[in-house]
Design a protein around this motif. Structure first.
Motif, PDB file in Angstrom:
ATOM      1  N   MET A  87      45.920  71.366  73.492  1.00  0.00           N
ATOM      2  CA  MET A  87      45.655  69.931  73.575  1.00  0.00           C
ATOM      3  C   MET A  87      44.772  69.641  74.787  1.00  0.00           C
ATOM      4  SD  MET A  87      48.423  66.895  74.124  1.00  0.00           S
ATOM      5  CE  MET A  87      48.017  65.582  75.226  1.00  0.00           C
ATOM      6  N   THR A  88      43.723  68.877  74.579  1.00  0.00           N
ATOM      7  CA  THR A  88      42.835  68.537  75.684  1.00  0.00           C
ATOM      8  C   THR A  88      43.222  67.187  76.284  1.00  0.00           C
ATOM      9  OG1 THR A  88      41.246  67.488  74.209  1.00  0.00           O
ATOM     10  CG2 THR A  88      40.910  69.821  74.687  1.00  0.00           C
ATOM     11  N   VAL A  89      42.921  67.076  77.582  1.00  0.00           N
ATOM     12  CA  VAL A  89      43.193  65.846  78.312  1.00  0.00           C
ATOM     13  C   VAL A  89      41.862  65.294  78.805  1.00  0.00           C
ATOM     14  CG1 VAL A  89      44.353  64.820  80.292  1.00  0.00           C
ATOM     15  CG2 VAL A  89      45.468  66.653  79.000  1.00  0.00           C
ATOM     16  N   SER A  90      41.595  64.037  78.553  1.00  0.00           N
ATOM     17  CA  SER A  90      40.343  63.420  78.995  1.00  0.00           C
ATOM     18  C   SER A  90      40.297  63.345  80.512  1.00  0.00           C
ATOM     19  CB  SER A  90      40.204  62.015  78.404  1.00  0.00           C
ATOM     20  OG  SER A  90      40.102  62.078  77.005  1.00  0.00           O
ATOM     21  N   ASP A 122      32.533  72.862  74.961  1.00  0.00           N
ATOM     22  CA  ASP A 122      33.587  73.435  74.127  1.00  0.00           C
ATOM     23  C   ASP A 122      34.444  74.427  74.907  1.00  0.00           C
ATOM     24  OD1 ASP A 122      32.587  71.931  72.065  1.00  0.00           O
ATOM     25  OD2 ASP A 122      31.568  73.600  71.065  1.00  0.00           O
ATOM     26  N   HIS A 123      33.804  75.230  75.759  1.00  0.00           N
ATOM     27  CA  HIS A 123      34.546  76.200  76.559  1.00  0.00           C
ATOM     28  C   HIS A 123      35.495  75.493  77.517  1.00  0.00           C
ATOM     29  CE1 HIS A 123      35.258  79.067  79.896  1.00  0.00           C
ATOM     30  NE2 HIS A 123      35.205  79.991  78.952  1.00  0.00           N
ATOM     31  N   CYS A 124      35.015  74.423  78.134  1.00  0.00           N
ATOM     32  CA  CYS A 124      35.840  73.665  79.078  1.00  0.00           C
ATOM     33  C   CYS A 124      37.075  73.105  78.380  1.00  0.00           C
ATOM     34  CB  CYS A 124      35.012  72.535  79.692  1.00  0.00           C
ATOM     35  SG  CYS A 124      35.809  71.652  81.036  1.00  0.00           S
ATOM     36  N   ALA A 125      36.896  72.601  77.173  1.00  0.00           N
ATOM     37  CA  ALA A 125      38.023  72.056  76.418  1.00  0.00           C
ATOM     38  C   ALA A 125      38.965  73.158  75.956  1.00  0.00           C
ATOM     39  CB  ALA A 125      37.498  71.268  75.226  1.00  0.00           C
ATOM     40  N   GLY A 149      25.521  72.468  77.715  1.00  0.00           N
ATOM     41  CA  GLY A 149      25.328  72.209  76.291  1.00  0.00           C
ATOM     42  C   GLY A 149      26.676  72.220  75.598  1.00  0.00           C
ATOM     43  N   THR A 150      26.651  72.269  74.286  1.00  0.00           N
ATOM     44  CA  THR A 150      27.914  72.279  73.546  1.00  0.00           C
ATOM     45  C   THR A 150      28.744  73.509  73.881  1.00  0.00           C
ATOM     46  OG1 THR A 150      26.773  73.310  71.672  1.00  0.00           O
ATOM     47  CG2 THR A 150      26.998  70.915  71.636  1.00  0.00           C
ATOM     48  N   ALA A 169      32.724  65.135  79.505  1.00  0.00           N
ATOM     49  CA  ALA A 169      31.495  64.832  78.760  1.00  0.00           C
ATOM     50  C   ALA A 169      30.319  65.694  79.178  1.00  0.00           C
ATOM     51  CB  ALA A 169      31.134  63.358  78.924  1.00  0.00           C
ATOM     52  N   TRP A 170      30.340  66.223  80.413  1.00  0.00           N
ATOM     53  CA  TRP A 170      29.207  67.032  80.896  1.00  0.00           C
ATOM     54  C   TRP A 170      29.662  67.923  82.058  1.00  0.00           C
ATOM     55  CZ3 TRP A 170      25.551  67.160  77.534  1.00  0.00           C
ATOM     56  CH2 TRP A 170      24.310  67.739  77.835  1.00  0.00           C
TER      57      TRP A 170
END
Length: 492
Positions: free
Chosen positions: A1-4, A242-245, A237-238, A253-254
């Motif tokens: 689960m990702t956290v904003s 994606d890796h961070c999430a 980039g994506t 976002a960046w």
């Protein structure tokens, strides 16, 4: 689960990444920084975050600023996460995330009046910038400020409606002087030899065009310290998002991905005060030039050297280029025989050891830096990173086989296709002109060297011309692999 990523979620993220150990609500702005790109967020912002984590200098927080559409897009991304950034340091045995909170605001790029007003706040004592090598309005051939650039001419004709970073700085300095406020220090964080001097020439040079007396005042009253900055920081980039999430559970976002290594060497010239960055690893010296020249020639020059053979051989990542024996050997021969001998001694530094460090950093498979990033903006990078070494060797009567080969590789790249026929996508403000010259060189090999604003006096050397023409002919007739091997065999 990702956290904003947000202030409200920092504690939830503390098990996933290191978070600020200070209360961000206690921070007050002391620096406005133009150019909130990846490098700044992996470098200056990280050093300040380290300092704030020590409980020091909380009145030196950052405010972001910019003048381009890119800056507006970055502002929107960072605003959604309370100006926080996830920085992921990557090495062979390391992948660690931290959340930095040194930035507390980002000025609206469309509100130039608001930017000038904030720059006039007495609390702002440093205005810094990371605006890329091409952002300083330098004539590539002369290396000097270009007062005839259309953007500079426009700001000089309408100084109260500035559109460039330098126009905003001039307007703010004038408003501060008129209000009896001390000038802020202007600090460049870009990879340009003598970046402080270059910045002074741009700021004062622009002021000269509309108010010569004020230009003289700037030279007498504003500090422009030189600095050397270093940290390999690829584009986001994506893949990185994606890796961070996936790996850290952070929805950023960046995010910024970078190597573990970082370095900052600065001239200690800050009349309005500065944060105690020496406590977090910044080196303050009387003369930055030796460190700066070392880094620009060996590291940035090395990047420029591997970019174009990498593109012509369809290599995507920088570490993959270093895994290609021909490119790795080409870089080593070029550095040891032609570039390093042109670099003056650096205090407490062995240049051979420094290059070995560079080789290891280029070979880091975790970074994900791309050859296409290194190949972009060559019209600004080649005159700063490669041609000065070429010029130095020619002035001493020394050969330039390898350096001329780089220029030939650059020309061959701008023909628009790799050795396999893959279409190359350019990212250079002068791409159309460069490609026209490269294509013209098929019938006249010297047509590319006729770009006088780039090559200048180097192109007038008979030796350089001969080496360039020979290398370019080999690249076209035999291909990149054979040409690199011919150079390694001392037969080019």
């Amino acid at each position: 689960m990702t956290v904003s990523l947000s202030n409200a979620n920092l504690q939830k993220l503390s098990g996933k990444a290191a978070i600020p150990r200070y209360e961000r609500s206690d921070l007050a702005a002391g620096i406005v920084h133009f150019g909130i790109g990846n490098f700044h967020r992996a470098h200056q912002a990280v050093y300040l975050d380290d300092l704030f984590n020590l409980g020091l200098d909380h009145d030196w927080a950052l405010i972001g600023a910019g003048v381009t559409s890119y800056d507006g897009a970055m502002r929107a991304k960072l605003a959604s996460q309370d100006w926080l950034t996830t920085v992921v340091e990557q090495d062979v045995g390391l992948s660690a995330a931290r959340i930095t909170g040194a930035m507390i605001d980002f000025l609206d790029p469309s509100d130039r009046t608001g930017m000038i007003s904030r720059l006039c706040d007495p609390a702002i004592r440093i205005v810094s910038m990371t605006i890329t090598e091409g952002g300083y309005f330098i004539n590539p051939a002369t290396g000097h400020f270009d007062p005839n650039h259309p953007a500079i001419v426009a700001d000089a004709s309408r100084p109260d409606e500035p559109q460039t970073v330098f126009g905003l700085i001039v307007a703010a300095l004038k408003a501060r002087r008129n209000a009896g406020l001390p000038a802020f220090t202007v600090m460049s964080c870009d990879n340009i030899p003598g970046n402080g001097h270059v910045t002074e020439n741009a700021v004062a040079g622009l002021a000269d065009l509309s108010d010569p007396e004020f230009g003289a005042w700037i030279r007498a009253n504003v500090a422009f310290p030189n600095s050397m900055v270093d940290r390999i920081t690829p584009a986001t980039g994506t893949r990185e998002i994606d890796h961070c999430a996936r790996e850290f559970g952070i929805a950023d976002a960046w995010p910024v991905y970078c190597e573990e290594f970082r370095q900052w060497v600065m001239e200690d010239h800050f009349p309005a005060g500065r944060p105690a960055l020496e406590k977090v690893g910044v080196t303050f010296v009387d003369d930055v030039a030796p460190f700066e020249l070392m880094k620009i020639r060996i590291l940035n020059g090395g990047h420029a050297a591997i970019a174009y053979p990498g593109e012509l051989l369809d290599i995507h990542f920088v570490h993959e280029a270093m895994e290609e024996p021909l490119i790795r050997a080409f870089l080593a021969k070029l550095e040891n025989e032609e570039i390093i001998p042109c670099v003056p001694p650096v205090p407490n530094t062995d240049l051979g050891d420094y290059f070995k460090l560079i080789e290891r950093r280029f070979s880091n498979p975790k970074i994900g830096d791309t050859i296409s990033r290194l190949a972009q903006d060559g019209s600004n990078r080649q005159p700063k990173f490669i041609l000065p070494s070429t010029r130095d060797r020619l002035s001493r009567g020394e050969d330039v086989t390898g350096l001329a080969l780089i220029s030939a590789l650059w020309c061959r790249y701008f023909e628009g296709s790799s050795d396999s026929g893959r279409q190359i996508t350019f990212n250079d403000a002068n791409a159309e002109r460069l490609q026209a010259a490269a294509l013209a060189s098929r019938s006249d090999p010297l047509a590319f060297l006729a770009l006088d604003d780039i090559f200048g006096d180097v192109a007038r050397s008979d030796l350089f011309r001969r080496r360039f023409v020979t290398a370019l002919a080999s690249l076209r007739e035999k291909g990149t692999r054979v040409t690199l091997q011919t150079y390694l065999d001392d037969a080019l």
